[in-house]
Design a protein around this motif. Structure first.
Motif, PDB file in Angstrom:
ATOM      1  N   ASP A 145       0.848  -1.207   0.000  1.00 21.61           N
ATOM      2  CA  ASP A 145       0.000   0.000   0.000  1.00 21.61           C
ATOM      3  C   ASP A 145       0.877   1.248   0.000  1.00 21.61           C
ATOM      4  O   ASP A 145       0.786   2.089   0.893  1.00 21.61           O
ATOM      5  N   ARG A 146       1.718   1.362  -1.007  1.00 20.19           N
ATOM      6  CA  ARG A 146       2.696   2.462  -1.088  1.00 20.19           C
ATOM      7  C   ARG A 146       2.023   3.830  -1.017  1.00 20.19           C
ATOM      8  O   ARG A 146       2.547   4.750  -0.399  1.00 20.19           O
ATOM      9  N   ASP A 147       0.883   3.988  -1.671  1.00 20.19           N
ATOM     10  CA  ASP A 147       0.201   5.291  -1.682  1.00 20.19           C
ATOM     11  C   ASP A 147      -0.205   5.724  -0.273  1.00 20.19           C
ATOM     12  O   ASP A 147      -0.135   6.910   0.059  1.00 20.19           O
ATOM     13  N   ARG A 148      -0.623   4.792   0.535  1.00 23.70           N
ATOM     14  CA  ARG A 148      -1.040   5.116   1.901  1.00 23.70           C
ATOM     15  C   ARG A 148       0.101   5.729   2.708  1.00 23.70           C
ATOM     16  O   ARG A 148      -0.117   6.602   3.542  1.00 23.70           O
ATOM     17  N   ALA A 182       3.093   6.991   1.350  1.00 20.84           N
ATOM     18  CA  ALA A 182       3.934   7.939   0.607  1.00 20.84           C
ATOM     19  C   ALA A 182       3.923   9.311   1.279  1.00 20.84           C
ATOM     20  O   ALA A 182       2.876   9.823   1.675  1.00 20.84           O
ATOM     21  N   ARG A 203       4.871  10.161   4.153  1.00 16.02           N
ATOM     22  CA  ARG A 203       4.672  10.120   5.609  1.00 16.02           C
ATOM     23  C   ARG A 203       5.934   9.578   6.289  1.00 16.02           C
ATOM     24  O   ARG A 203       6.698   8.828   5.691  1.00 16.02           O
TER      25      ARG A 203
END
Length: 193
Positions: free
Chosen positions: A165-168, A170, A172
């Protein structure tokens, strides 16, 4: 071949027969307190912490400290999708048992969550997610290649969650707890190449 649930049942029986104290990982408050010291060691600013979820001692211990010292930080528990009992329990807000726990991450392969541990987890965890075996292996490889760490599959769960879940995650600041290298050398070589 058995699993942790069967081993626990055997240990409970032997302890009762011999009148000895059984020290269990998650229901014994001392193990949760010991795991909580990991949370105390996280001396940096971060937005989320990913913690392996098995019996719940490490997740509740770390989660309690993080929520006490950094209330706005997201505590995310990570479990293999092939051993999902405590994640399913967290989502359902009640104990859910599973028939099997067939994962390479045997350190978190429980099938019978404990109600008191679930109650604690419901207080400190913001999310519980499941990851695939292939992502666990990819996480182990990355830890070896980029950090020189030989880890057991359970220790790579946080990295696996980021990979899935890279987008979650990214942009951060994310911390994952990496502990444990109790892995069979032959299996490790087969998984990591």
């Amino acid at each position: 071949m058995g699993d942790f649930g069967m081993a626990r049942e055997c240990a409970v029986r032997i302890a009762a027969e011999r009148d000895i104290r059984l020290l269990e990982d998650s229901p014994d408050i001392g193990t949760c307190e010991g795991a909580a010291t990991i949370g105390l060691e996280l001396d940096c600013e971060f937005d989320a912490v990913l913690v392996a979820l098995g019996g719940g001692a490490m997740a509740t211990g770390v989660g309690y400290v993080v929520k006490t010292t950094r209330p706005g930080t997201e505590v995310i528990c990570v479990q293999p999708e092939r051993a999902p009992a405590l994640t399913l329990s967290w989502r359902a807000r009640r104990v859910v048992t599973t028939e099997t726990a067939d994962t390479i991450a045997d350190g978190v392969a429980g099938r019978f969550p404990i109600q008191e541990v679930l109650d604690d987890l419901l207080v400190v965890a913001d999310d519980a997610t499941l990851v695939r075996e292939s992502s666990i292996i990819a996480g182990m490889r990355l830890l070896l290649e980029h950090a020189g760490l030989v880890v057991e599959p359970s220790a790579a769960l946080g990295v696996a969650a980021i990979l899935e879940d890279r987008d979650r995650f990214a942009g951060r600041h994310v911390v994952t707890v990496i502990c444990g290298n109790n892995v069979d050398a032959g299996s490790y070589r087969r998984w990591t190449g």
